[in-house]
Design a protein around this motif. Structure first.
Motif, PDB file in Angstrom:
ATOM      1  N   ILE A  62       0.845  -1.207   0.000  1.00 59.68           N
ATOM      2  CA  ILE A  62       0.000   0.000   0.000  1.00 59.68           C
ATOM      3  C   ILE A  62       0.871   1.244   0.000  1.00 59.68           C
ATOM      4  CG2 ILE A  62      -1.731   1.303   1.290  1.00 59.68           C
ATOM      5  CD1 ILE A  62      -2.738  -1.405   2.353  1.00 59.68           C
ATOM      6  N   HIS A  63       0.565   2.153  -0.903  1.00 58.60           N
ATOM      7  CA  HIS A  63       1.268   3.438  -0.993  1.00 58.60           C
ATOM      8  C   HIS A  63       0.567   4.472  -0.117  1.00 58.60           C
ATOM      9  CE1 HIS A  63       1.902   7.444  -2.854  1.00 58.60           C
ATOM     10  NE2 HIS A  63       3.138   7.024  -2.998  1.00 58.60           N
ATOM     11  N   SER A  64      -0.751   4.591  -0.272  1.00 62.35           N
ATOM     12  CA  SER A  64      -1.539   5.565   0.476  1.00 62.35           C
ATOM     13  C   SER A  64      -3.012   5.223   0.311  1.00 62.35           C
ATOM     14  CB  SER A  64      -1.265   6.990  -0.032  1.00 62.35           C
ATOM     15  OG  SER A  64      -1.620   7.090  -1.397  1.00 62.35           O
ATOM     16  N   SER A  65      -3.866   6.074   0.832  1.00 64.84           N
ATOM     17  CA  SER A  65      -5.304   5.903   0.630  1.00 64.84           C
ATOM     18  C   SER A  65      -5.961   7.277   0.576  1.00 64.84           C
ATOM     19  CB  SER A  65      -5.920   5.053   1.739  1.00 64.84           C
ATOM     20  OG  SER A  65      -5.887   5.734   2.965  1.00 64.84           O
ATOM     21  N   TYR A  66      -7.162   7.304   0.038  1.00 64.50           N
ATOM     22  CA  TYR A  66      -7.916   8.548  -0.048  1.00 64.50           C
ATOM     23  C   TYR A  66      -9.398   8.240  -0.010  1.00 64.50           C
ATOM     24  CZ  TYR A  66      -8.407   7.350  -5.020  1.00 64.50           C
ATOM     25  OH  TYR A  66      -8.680   6.705  -6.199  1.00 64.50           O
ATOM     26  N   LEU A  67     -10.220   9.267   0.148  1.00 70.40           N
ATOM     27  CA  LEU A  67     -11.666   9.100   0.178  1.00 70.40           C
ATOM     28  C   LEU A  67     -12.253   9.425  -1.185  1.00 70.40           C
ATOM     29  CD1 LEU A  67     -12.542  10.706   3.611  1.00 70.40           C
ATOM     30  CD2 LEU A  67     -12.356   8.276   3.051  1.00 70.40           C
ATOM     31  N   ARG A  68     -13.239   8.654  -1.571  1.00 67.92           N
ATOM     32  CA  ARG A  68     -13.924   8.845  -2.847  1.00 67.92           C
ATOM     33  C   ARG A  68     -15.417   8.911  -2.548  1.00 67.92           C
ATOM     34  NH1 ARG A  68     -12.885   4.840  -7.986  1.00 67.92           N
ATOM     35  NH2 ARG A  68     -14.228   5.981  -9.391  1.00 67.92           N
ATOM     36  N   PHE A  69     -16.135   9.802  -3.227  1.00 74.21           N
ATOM     37  CA  PHE A  69     -17.544  10.040  -2.939  1.00 74.21           C
ATOM     38  C   PHE A  69     -18.408   9.858  -4.191  1.00 74.21           C
ATOM     39  CE2 PHE A  69     -14.976  12.493  -0.024  1.00 74.21           C
ATOM     40  CZ  PHE A  69     -15.519  12.168   1.208  1.00 74.21           C
ATOM     41  N   PRO A  70     -18.574   8.636  -4.693  1.00 75.09           N
ATOM     42  CA  PRO A  70     -19.394   8.453  -5.897  1.00 75.09           C
ATOM     43  C   PRO A  70     -20.883   8.600  -5.577  1.00 75.09           C
ATOM     44  CG  PRO A  70     -18.677   6.332  -5.068  1.00 75.09           C
ATOM     45  CD  PRO A  70     -18.000   7.381  -4.229  1.00 75.09           C
ATOM     46  N   ALA A  71     -21.625   9.153  -6.522  1.00 75.45           N
ATOM     47  CA  ALA A  71     -23.078   9.279  -6.371  1.00 75.45           C
ATOM     48  C   ALA A  71     -23.690   7.888  -6.513  1.00 75.45           C
ATOM     49  CB  ALA A  71     -23.633  10.213  -7.435  1.00 75.45           C
ATOM     50  N   ASP A  72     -24.744   7.626  -5.749  1.00 77.23           N
ATOM     51  CA  ASP A  72     -25.402   6.320  -5.782  1.00 77.23           C
ATOM     52  C   ASP A  72     -26.904   6.505  -5.896  1.00 77.23           C
ATOM     53  OD1 ASP A  72     -25.581   3.573  -5.767  1.00 77.23           O
ATOM     54  OD2 ASP A  72     -25.165   3.332  -3.633  1.00 77.23           O
TER      55      ASP A  72
END
Length: 172
Positions: free
Chosen positions: A62-72
């Motif tokens: 693992i390099h890093s992580s981030y948050l993603r907010f896709p519409a559902d």
């Protein structure tokens, strides 16, 4: 007399994951918060690694992580605010052009996608069934329910999918 069945928390969480993501097995729901207008869901992948899209080699580093907010798609008449924790992995092949890459959750997200696969297929079905201005109007209403701050962009996706069809689509 009212009988209440008390279930272990693990069983409730498993049923919740089945309800929210029925066809996706590699996602764990971290939290769910419901209010009058929205359902807020935090989730992440449970897979140990991912395949580099450039060279096809499996990576667990693992390099890093981030948050993603896709519409559902809406649930129970409420907007669904999905918050996905996505990890970036390091490619183990030193000669690979892609040093890092983000994991994708098959059946839920696509690369660079702002919508879940469920919402994308729903909007595509509306566009194909209704076509033209009626489809664009309904898609706009659906989009406002899904993400109110992006209400104006929905009509463009239906128009774009219609104009890219083999028939070519008619002008406005």
């Amino acid at each position: 007399m009212v009988w209440l069945t008390v279930r272990p928390v693990e069983e409730v969480v498993l049923r919740l994951e089945e309800l929210l993501f029925p066809s996706i097995s590699d996602v764990v729901v971290l939290s769910v918060a419901v209010n009058d207008e929205a359902v807020h869901i935090e989730a992440r992948s449970t897979v140990a690694g991912a395949i580099c899209p450039e060279c096809g080699i499996w990576s667990r580093r693992i390099h890093s992580s981030y948050l993603r907010f896709p519409a559902d798609v809406p649930s129970g008449g409420r907007r669904v605010a999905l918050c996905l924790r996505v990890r970036r992995f390091l490619c183990p092949v030193t000669s690979c052009r892609r040093r890092t890459f983000a994991e994708q959750l098959p059946g839920l997200t696509r690369r660079y996608g702002r919508r879940t696969e469920r919402l994308r297929s729903t909007l595509a079905a509306v566009g194909l069934a209704l076509a033209g201005r009626a489809g664009a109007r309904l898609a706009r209403v659906l989009r406002r329910v899904c993400q109110p701050e992006y209400g104006a962009a929905a009509g463009r996706s239906v128009t774009r999918s219609r104009s890219s069809s083999p028939a070519g689509g008619r002008g406005r």
